[in-house]
Design a protein around this motif. Structure first.
Motif, short mmCIF file in Angstrom:
data_model
loop_
_atom_site.label_atom_id
_atom_site.label_comp_id
_atom_site.label_asym_id
_atom_site.label_seq_id
_atom_site.Cartn_x
_atom_site.Cartn_y
_atom_site.Cartn_z
N UNK A 149 16.01 28.86 -23.37
CA UNK A 149 17.62 28.67 -22.42
C UNK A 149 17.18 28.38 -21.05
N UNK A 150 16.31 28.95 -20.22
CA UNK A 150 16.48 28.42 -18.78
C UNK A 150 15.66 27.08 -18.76
N UNK A 151 14.73 26.52 -19.67
CA UNK A 151 14.30 24.84 -19.27
C UNK A 151 14.92 24.07 -19.41
N UNK A 152 16.59 24.43 -20.16
CA UNK A 152 17.75 23.71 -19.94
C UNK A 152 17.56 22.39 -20.30
N UNK A 153 16.16 22.49 -21.34
CA UNK A 153 15.97 20.46 -21.89
C UNK A 153 15.22 20.34 -21.55
N UNK A 154 14.30 21.31 -21.37
CA UNK A 154 13.13 21.26 -21.22
C UNK A 154 11.92 22.00 -21.75
N UNK A 155 12.55 22.52 -23.90
CA UNK A 155 12.22 22.75 -24.10
C UNK A 155 9.97 22.43 -24.52
N UNK A 156 10.29 21.02 -23.96
CA UNK A 156 8.66 20.32 -25.15
C UNK A 156 7.94 21.12 -24.10
N UNK A 157 8.33 20.76 -22.59
CA UNK A 157 7.51 21.51 -21.51
C UNK A 157 6.92 23.43 -21.98
N UNK A 158 7.78 23.75 -22.42
CA UNK A 158 7.42 25.33 -22.90
C UNK A 158 6.65 25.33 -24.02
N UNK A 159 7.45 24.35 -25.13
CA UNK A 159 6.35 24.84 -26.04
C UNK A 159 4.55 23.78 -26.55
N UNK A 160 4.67 22.58 -25.23
CA UNK A 160 3.87 22.62 -25.54
C UNK A 160 2.56 22.61 -24.51
N UNK A 161 2.95 23.74 -23.71
CA UNK A 161 2.48 24.46 -22.32
C UNK A 161 0.58 24.70 -23.20
N UNK A 162 -0.02 24.95 -22.24
CA UNK A 162 -1.45 24.73 -22.94
C UNK A 162 -1.65 26.70 -22.16
N UNK A 163 -2.50 27.33 -23.16
CA UNK A 163 -2.46 28.77 -22.89
C UNK A 163 -4.12 29.06 -22.81
N UNK A 164 -4.77 29.70 -21.52
CA UNK A 164 -5.53 30.01 -20.98
C UNK A 164 -6.18 31.43 -21.24
N UNK A 165 -7.10 31.95 -21.33
CA UNK A 165 -7.59 33.42 -21.41
C UNK A 165 -7.93 33.50 -19.25
N UNK A 166 -8.59 33.12 -18.32
CA UNK A 166 -9.05 32.73 -17.51
C UNK A 166 -8.91 32.07 -16.16
N UNK A 167 -8.50 32.24 -14.95
CA UNK A 167 -8.49 31.05 -14.66
C UNK A 167 -9.03 29.85 -13.74
N UNK A 168 -10.58 30.61 -14.55
CA UNK A 168 -11.17 29.19 -14.62
C UNK A 168 -11.23 28.28 -15.36
N UNK A 169 -11.16 28.67 -17.07
CA UNK A 169 -10.81 28.21 -18.15
C UNK A 169 -9.50 27.16 -17.63
N UNK A 170 -9.02 27.40 -16.71
CA UNK A 170 -7.83 27.00 -16.98
C UNK A 170 -7.55 25.42 -15.97
N UNK A 171 -8.39 25.87 -14.90
CA UNK A 171 -9.04 24.60 -14.05
C UNK A 171 -10.36 23.96 -13.99
N UNK A 172 -11.06 24.27 -15.78
CA UNK A 172 -12.50 24.15 -15.60
C UNK A 172 -12.66 22.03 -15.50
N UNK A 173 -11.82 21.71 -16.13
CA UNK A 173 -11.95 19.86 -16.45
C UNK A 173 -11.03 19.09 -15.03
N UNK A 174 -10.64 20.36 -14.21
CA UNK A 174 -9.49 19.56 -13.22
C UNK A 174 -10.17 18.67 -11.00
#
Length: 247
Positions: A48-73
């Motif tokens: 509801x609060x995404x107000x039209x950005x549901x695709x960004x919310x639904x496609x968001x990737x989930x990581x267990x750790x901070x290190x995993x989330x930034x590993x390919x950056x």
């Protein structure tokens, strides 16, 4: 450029913040959202609060750790309200956007991460040490309250401004880039074409005085015929001559 940027939220506790952050991102052309060990679900409030950005919310990737989330950056920028031990790596939202733009110009396939910490305590010292730069919003020191979505909006806005400036610069460079040089015919080739044209048009009864041929010459000269175009016209003359002989 914007597709190479990852917005990372660490251990978000309120689902509404995920939706609001997604909205802030999408309005500025960002779409890659990563969530590190979120403490909430992507529920109806988030959508509801995404107000039209549901695709960004639904496609968001989930990581267990901070290190995993930034590993390919390759370039990681972490937000922080703590300034004392980060002076050498501290950047404002505008400066961070400039660094991101410069880096992606040089490395267009690289991935960049902008990391936002927990709502109450931000990023840990260990997490901050894994960031090359540390982004701090220079708010009013007497009232520095800035919620997560506001911070994402500020950073996303500066990123978009740099993206638009780069696009405008690129367009201008293309507009003023040297044109590909034409291959022009030699003067003798033009003279031969004019002579053949005059001979043929006289046979057809089209040219009855010298003034007409002069006008035709001026016309062809203004057209700045390329060699290939002149060859085409010469071929047309030859075809007409053959047609006349066949009659």
């Amino acid at each position: 450029m914007l597709q190479q940027i990852q917005i990372i939220l660490v251990e978000t506790t309120h689902s509404g913040n995920i939706g609001s952050a997604a909205r802030a991102m999408k309005t500025m052309g960002l779409s890659n959202l990563r969530l590190v060990a979120p403490k909430c679900e992507r529920d109806a409030q988030a959508l509801a609060l995404s107000a039209g950005a549901e695709d960004v919310v639904k496609q968001a990737e989930i990581f267990s750790t901070f290190a995993q989330a930034i590993a390919d950056c390759e370039l990681v920028i972490g937000t922080s309200a703590r300034l004392r031990h980060l002076q050498n790596s501290l950047v404002t939202p505008r400066q961070s956007a400039e660094k991101v733009t410069t880096y992606l110009q040089q490395n267009p396939t690289a991935k960049v991460a902008i990391v936002f910490g927990r709502e109450r305590v931000g990023l840990t010292n260990e997490e901050l040490l894994q960031c090359r730069y540390h982004l701090h919003v220079p708010t009013n020191p007497e009232y520095s309250s800035l919620n997560l979505a506001m911070a994402v909006q500020l950073v996303s806005y500066e990123l978009r401004q740099n993206y638009l400036a780069l696009a405008e610069k690129t367009q201008a460079e293309k507009a003023f880039a040297p044109k590909k040089s034409k291959t022009l015919p030699k003067a003798c080739e033009l003279a031969y074409f004019f002579q053949e044209t005059e001979t043929l048009y006289q046979e057809l009864g089209f040219i009855k005085n010298e003034a007409v041929m002069q006008k035709l010459q001026h016309l062809y000269q203004r057209a700045e015929l390329e060699k290939s175009e002149l060859n085409l016209l010469c071929g047309m003359l030859s075809a007409v001559k053959k047609g006349l002989k066949a009659q």
